[in-house]
Design an enzyme around this catalytic site. Sequence first.
Site, PDB file in Angstrom:
ATOM      1  CE  LYS A  96      33.012   7.910  27.321  1.00 62.50           C
ATOM      2  NZ  LYS A  96      32.696   7.627  25.942  1.00 62.50           N
ATOM      3  NE  ARG A 116      39.027  42.449  37.135  1.00 61.37           N
ATOM      4  CZ  ARG A 116      38.579  41.897  38.254  1.00 61.37           C
ATOM      5  NH1 ARG A 116      38.744  42.499  39.403  1.00 61.37           N
ATOM      6  NH2 ARG A 116      37.964  40.728  38.209  1.00 61.37           N
ATOM      7  CD  GLU A 163      40.586  32.074  38.969  1.00 64.25           C
ATOM      8  OE1 GLU A 163      40.485  31.909  37.749  1.00 64.25           O
ATOM      9  OE2 GLU A 163      40.159  33.095  39.544  1.00 64.25           O
ATOM     10  CB  THR A 193      34.819  39.152  45.701  1.00 65.84           C
ATOM     11  OG1 THR A 193      35.508  38.236  44.857  1.00 65.84           O
ATOM     12  CG2 THR A 193      35.201  38.897  47.140  1.00 65.84           C
ATOM     13  CB  ILE A 194      32.185  34.917  42.989  1.00 66.31           C
ATOM     14  CG1 ILE A 194      33.433  35.074  42.110  1.00 66.31           C
ATOM     15  CG2 ILE A 194      30.959  35.527  42.335  1.00 66.31           C
ATOM     16  CD1 ILE A 194      33.442  34.154  40.899  1.00 66.31           C
ATOM     17  N   GLY A 216      35.150  42.285  39.405  1.00 68.14           N
ATOM     18  CA  GLY A 216      34.426  41.175  38.774  1.00 68.14           C
ATOM     19  C   GLY A 216      32.967  41.141  39.194  1.00 68.14           C
ATOM     20  CE1 TYR A 226      35.417  36.058  33.387  1.00 67.09           C
ATOM     21  CE2 TYR A 226      36.361  33.991  32.629  1.00 67.09           C
ATOM     22  CZ  TYR A 226      36.522  35.295  33.054  1.00 67.09           C
ATOM     23  OH  TYR A 226      37.778  35.839  33.170  1.00 67.09           O
ATOM     24  CD  GLU A 227      31.431  28.592  32.968  1.00 68.56           C
ATOM     25  OE1 GLU A 227      32.070  29.265  33.781  1.00 68.56           O
ATOM     26  OE2 GLU A 227      31.960  27.961  32.045  1.00 68.56           O
ATOM     27  N   GLY A 228      29.142  31.413  36.636  1.00 71.36           N
ATOM     28  CA  GLY A 228      28.440  31.632  37.905  1.00 71.36           C
ATOM     29  C   GLY A 228      28.402  33.079  38.358  1.00 71.36           C
ATOM     30  NE  ARG A 229      33.033  36.971  36.628  1.00 70.45           N
ATOM     31  CZ  ARG A 229      33.997  37.806  36.256  1.00 70.45           C
ATOM     32  NH1 ARG A 229      35.033  37.990  37.047  1.00 70.45           N
ATOM     33  NH2 ARG A 229      33.946  38.448  35.127  1.00 70.45           N
ATOM     34  CG  ASP A 289      40.885  41.904  48.244  1.00 64.69           C
ATOM     35  OD1 ASP A 289      40.337  41.852  47.132  1.00 64.69           O
ATOM     36  OD2 ASP A 289      41.956  41.319  48.487  1.00 64.69           O
ATOM     37  CG  ASP A 290      42.709  44.474  44.901  1.00 65.34           C
ATOM     38  OD1 ASP A 290      43.522  44.567  45.830  1.00 65.34           O
ATOM     39  OD2 ASP A 290      42.777  43.606  44.022  1.00 65.34           O
TER      40      ASP A 290
HETATM   41  P1  FBP Z   1      36.658  40.359  42.116  1.00 63.99           P
HETATM   42  O1  FBP Z   1      37.641  40.008  43.186  1.00 63.99           O
HETATM   43  O2  FBP Z   1      36.865  41.679  41.511  1.00 63.99           O
HETATM   44  O3  FBP Z   1      35.251  40.178  42.597  1.00 63.99           O
HETATM   45  O4  FBP Z   1      36.815  39.314  40.918  1.00 63.99           O
HETATM   46  C1  FBP Z   1      37.084  37.982  41.153  1.00 63.99           C
HETATM   47  C2  FBP Z   1      37.204  37.182  39.888  1.00 63.99           C
HETATM   48  O5  FBP Z   1      35.952  36.685  39.482  1.00 63.99           O
HETATM   49  C3  FBP Z   1      38.210  36.050  40.115  1.00 63.99           C
HETATM   50  O6  FBP Z   1      37.555  34.911  40.604  1.00 63.99           O
HETATM   51  C4  FBP Z   1      38.834  35.896  38.764  1.00 63.99           C
HETATM   52  O7  FBP Z   1      40.172  35.455  38.857  1.00 63.99           O
HETATM   53  C5  FBP Z   1      38.826  37.287  38.215  1.00 63.99           C
HETATM   54  O8  FBP Z   1      37.746  37.940  38.819  1.00 63.99           O
HETATM   55  C6  FBP Z   1      38.667  37.316  36.711  1.00 63.99           C
HETATM   56  O9  FBP Z   1      38.806  38.624  36.279  1.00 63.99           O
HETATM   57  P2  FBP Z   1      38.194  39.207  34.940  1.00 63.99           P
HETATM   58  O10 FBP Z   1      36.750  39.448  35.202  1.00 63.99           O
HETATM   59  O11 FBP Z   1      38.911  40.489  34.762  1.00 63.99           O
HETATM   60  O12 FBP Z   1      38.392  38.200  33.868  1.00 63.99           O
END
Ligand code: FBP
Length: 546
Positions: free
Chosen positions: A238, A141, A307, A199-200, A77, A419-422, A171-172
């Site tokens: 509200k 990935r 999440e 990784t975020i 990600g 996705y707004e922050g990545r 980590d992966d």
């Molecule tokens: P990484 O561990 O590869 O950095 O990704 C983390 C992440 O952003 C998670 O927070 C999220 O669950 C996942 O990737 C979403 O995956 P994708 O980008 O495949 O939709």
Amino acid sequence: MAISNLQKARAAYQPKLPKALQGPVKAVEGAATQSVGNQDEIKELFPNTYGMPVITFEPGEPVALPPFNVGIILSGGQAPGGHNVISGLFDGVKSLNPANKLYGFILGPGGLVDHNYMEITSEIMDQYRNTGGFDIIGSGRTKLEEEDQFEKGIQILRELNIKALVIIGGDDSNTNACVLAEYYAAKKYGVQVIGCPKTIDGDLKNEQIETSFGFDTACKTYSELIGNIQRDCNSARKYWHFIKLMGRSASHIALECALQCQPNICLISEEVEAKAMSLDDVVTYIAEAVSARAKDGNNFGTVLIPEGIIEFIPAIKKLIAELNDVLATPEAQTINNGNEQIEFVKQHISAGNLTTFNSLPADVAAQLALDRDPHGNVQVSLIETEKLLSRMVADKLAVWKKEGKYVGKFGSQHHFFGYEGRCAAPSNYDADYCYSLGYNASRLIANDKTGYMSVIKNTTAPAAEWIAGGVPITMMMNLEKRNGKMKPVIRKALVELDGAPFKFFAANREKWAKETEYVYPGPIQYWGPTEVCDQTTKTLQLEQAK
Ligand code: FBP
């Protein structure tokens, strides 16, 4: 490429480096290391890269090196600062010899296997300095784990005369980097592999790695949005806002955002597991807070939801573990229709897990039974937990209303911030941290290291005082079950319930639940007073508070 004025101004920012990396370095070796678990097995699996010492760089004498080339891969990600790791590496390798070249493999590890690459020239690099995103070469990935992939990789690495490959990942991906480093070392292929902690999610951290890059910027971006919602919430009075936050397993992002924004409720998956809470317990916990605020006339509030929470509810965790095994069987692998897959798992799981499966809303159950990502993870970002929980809270409140136990009005809104922050433009912290990680990787390469992760420590101090070096990746490994088999993997760092960040949160949350003590952090600032622009996460500050 058309760029904004902010991007233009940001392009001119020169990221800071630790003092030790500002000139020639010497590598100082610490004691031999051990893996965090399963030491005998990990040692046997990694005979060439196990037990290496931790490295620290100190100022040294210049050494003339022959030209060499380096390859780089962005894996998994997106995380803010990836481009700065590449620019740090680029500047680092060029500073060693201007003839050195940097090649980027396109769209993640798949680019190495498919021989899809580009040379990163200074013209290209300059367009991406201090920008968010991974678009300079893209990410992917693909899991690097088969010998055939490693062999295809070495062909192109040799063709491009590449001395070292840098893998930027979580980590992966760093687990894969470790396996690849060992394989090339065992075969004496002469190509080094270096990892970088990205990784975020913030879950690639340990005694040696303070934080994974991108966590700082992503949390600040989400906190800005949560703060804006809280201001709206406190203005309109509200709605209850149910906000799901990324972080596939660990709840670091949710916790950090709670520390920054002081929401009414923040769920922490690790606590849910430790207290063996059921889904109904979680719903009751939220409904009670909603009800208590309603008594004060406050029919509004914010709920932060990590999440990955669904995977931490013990009964569901047990179910997922069995589903993972069932889905990994050869028979399951041949099914390519969603409904058939759901029927298949229903027939193959134990009676207890089937009861749990059937008790879940159909959409959630279906998502748990569908395909995993290439690393075997449930795709939790696809599960709409924010809607599930608010629906269940509404149902419970309706019952309580009939019983006269609840007096309020419940309206809800739903959000998912991920996705707004990545791909946000990196904060000053991430810009400096990432540039230093990349630059530091060039020094690990020049010192002929392989199987190491680039590390920068002491990062709550000014950048000049940061400590640069390398940590053997094998040190972070243990054995865990993946796709039905025991595999060597980097141990994920979950939120520690006896750690300072959680304790601070736990000591304040009752007050935050009842009162309206929202904090509105506002947008990331790049220029201005250091207490506004250069502070890292509350998590790291609390962890490092002496
Ligand atoms: P990484 O561990 O590869 O950095 O990704 C983390 C992440 O952003 C998670 O927070 C999220 O669950 C996942 O990737 C979403 O995956 P994708 O980008 O495949 O939709």
